[in-house]
Write an enzyme that holds these catalytic residues in place. Structure first.
Site, PDB file in Angstrom:
ATOM      1  N   HIS A  72       0.775  -1.251   0.000  1.00 39.73           N
ATOM      2  CA  HIS A  72       0.000   0.000   0.000  1.00 39.73           C
ATOM      3  C   HIS A  72       0.805   1.300   0.000  1.00 39.73           C
ATOM      4  CE1 HIS A  72      -3.429  -2.553   0.866  1.00 39.73           C
ATOM      5  NE2 HIS A  72      -3.035  -2.814   2.094  1.00 39.73           N
ATOM      6  N   ASP A 223       4.046  -8.119   0.874  1.00 37.43           N
ATOM      7  CA  ASP A 223       4.545  -8.973   1.954  1.00 37.43           C
ATOM      8  C   ASP A 223       3.625 -10.149   2.259  1.00 37.43           C
ATOM      9  OD1 ASP A 223       2.590  -7.303   3.030  1.00 37.43           O
ATOM     10  OD2 ASP A 223       3.854  -6.553   4.665  1.00 37.43           O
TER      11      ASP A 223
END
Length: 463
Positions: A72, A223
């Protein structure tokens, strides 16, 4: 032996692992810290990456590199490829109002879920771009391209080529790329910014992003997607990861669309999908409680296991930095049920562990999947108290793989996959898994729901 490297550029640090491409055996590794804060100049990531590479013995003998990083984060570049301003990270909640405005402007959460599989909250890149346009219009005007942390690091390793690349997993967390259609929604980017800066080219799971010296660059990913690869998730598995954030996710063959916004409909790094629920507050809840008590992590774990299940009715609501799930960016943490009998270090330690795990149990329930296995990973899973209390909170056994850097391992496994040219990632041995079981704690989650309802009501009233 052919070697591959995996990078995990997380919120708190950069980790590099060097592994055997065929077996996954660890050869060497390194790490370096990142600065604190919810906005960080990307140059700090690059400096940490170089330091971690050096500690890992360099990359001269490595055939391929995969980069995974926190999702993000908003990286804005000008016409010369220079960073416009420090990146706003996923845990920066200043764009909460921008998120609610964008949801309303498109016509409600259902429209967003249908468009991109997720309903944006403050974490999503699209909301940060709206914040930038409203609060820093000059920086918005200077922005010629927007990318994510892993995109930027891969681009830097590739020598700053003309085209920046990303992958479908990380792109699905922007709020303007749809895993449902596999394409950008430039109209949503324009809705956010009033402009359409350049966006990275989305690579397939085994496409090459370029080269770094003699090493091939894998597409990289976010991730959570890398963690799914690193832990070897299979059908029916649910991973609960306890890091800076807490996540619960599963691999699916079909995209998800949750109009409530609880489940983010991400893509994964293999061509499939990764429905995911994220909480802002996970391992740092334990760190904060240990700091209050003035004890080490090991002593904190011992204290938590000394208190009775349910902590005698003491409930800690773990919204220490606001919360993403539920979407309460302005909420704070709180203690409920404090009595003379529960005013002990052991009770507080137990309540902190149980409160954090109750939030993740709600995340697990929101996935609406009957799991074949629950895999517990992340830094918080190294706590013996977390391991032993988790099955009592989840009401199911949990499996804890051997401690490892699963995000970095997933990035390395992706790199090995790109080298192999095969349709599926290589099978790597993960080591033994420890199984933990416990009877469910009666009334615990009910008390937690009552306490969180009070916090949610207070946050709404104070808004």
């Amino acid at each position: 032996m052919t070697l591959v490297a995996g990078v995990d550029s997380s919120t708190q640090s950069c980790k590099v692992v060097i592994r055997d491409a065929e077996t996954g055996a660890l050869v060497r590794e390194g790490r370096a810290p990142h600065p604190d804060g919810t906005e960080v100049h990307p140059d700090h990531w690059w400096t940490a990456l170089q330091a971690a590479i050096e500690e890992a013995g360099g990359l001269d003998d490595v055939a391929a590199i995969g980069v995974a990083a926190q999702q993000h984060g908003m990286v804005c570049l000008d016409e010369n490829g220079e960073v416009v301003r420090p990146a706003l990270l996923w845990n920066d909640v200043r764009s909460a109002k921008a998120a609610s405005d964008l949801v309303a402007e498109l016509g409600g959460p259902e429209r967003w879920a249908e468009a991109v599989g997720s309903v944006p909250v403050a974490s999503f890149t699209v909301t940060k771009l709206r914040w930038l346009a409203e609060h820093e219009p000059e920086n918005a005007r200077r922005t010629r391209s927007v990318c994510l942390p892993h995109d930027w690091l891969t681009w830097r390793l590739a020598g700053r080529p003309e085209v920046i690349t990303t992958d479908r997993g990380d792109a699905s967390g922007t709020g303007y790329w749809s895993p449902i259609t596999g394409s950008y929604r430039m109209d949503l980017l324009e809705l956010a910014m009033g402009a359409t800066p350049e966006v990275p080219r989305v690579l397939g799971p085994t496409e090459r992003a370029g080269t770094a010296g003699d090493a091939v660059l894998a597409p990289g990913t976010g991730d959570n997607m890398a963690a799914a690869l690193g832990v070897g998730m299979g059908p029916g598995d649910v991973v609960i990861s306890i890091g800076t954030s807490g996540t619960a996710f599963a691999v699916s063959d079909t995209p998800s669309r949750d109009p409530s916004g609880t489940v983010a409909g991400f893509a994964d790094a293999t061509g499939r999908f990764l429905p995911l629920v994220c909480t802002l507050n996970a391992a740092r809840v334990l760190e904060a409680a240990a700091r209050i008590l003035g004890v080490s992590h090991d002593r904190f774990s011992e204290l938590a296991l000394q208190a009775p299940p349910g902590a005698g009715g003491l409930v800690l609501v773990p919204y220490l930095e606001g919360e993403r799930t539920p979407n309460l960016p302005d909420a704070t943490g709180s203690l409920h049920g404090l009595r003379l009998a529960t005013s002990t270090p052991a009770h507080l330690a137990r309540a902190a562990v149980e409160g954090m795990l109750c939030g993740l149990a709600d995340a697990l329930d929101a996935l609406k999947i009957e799991p074949r296995r629950i895999l517990l990973i992340g830094g918080g899973a190294r706590s013996e108290a977390v391991r032993r209390i988790a099955p009592a909170v989840f009401g199911r056994p949990v499996l804890v793989p051997e401690p490892a850097e699963y995000v970095a391992n997933g990035a390395a496994r992706q790199a090995a996959w790109v080298l192999s040219g095969k349709p599926e990632p290589p099978e790597w041995r993960l080591g033994e898994m420890a199984r933990y079981e416990a009877d469910p704690t009666p009334g615990l989650r009910e008390r937690y729901r009552e306490a969180t309802a009070l916090v949610a009501g207070g946050a709404v009233a104070g808004a």
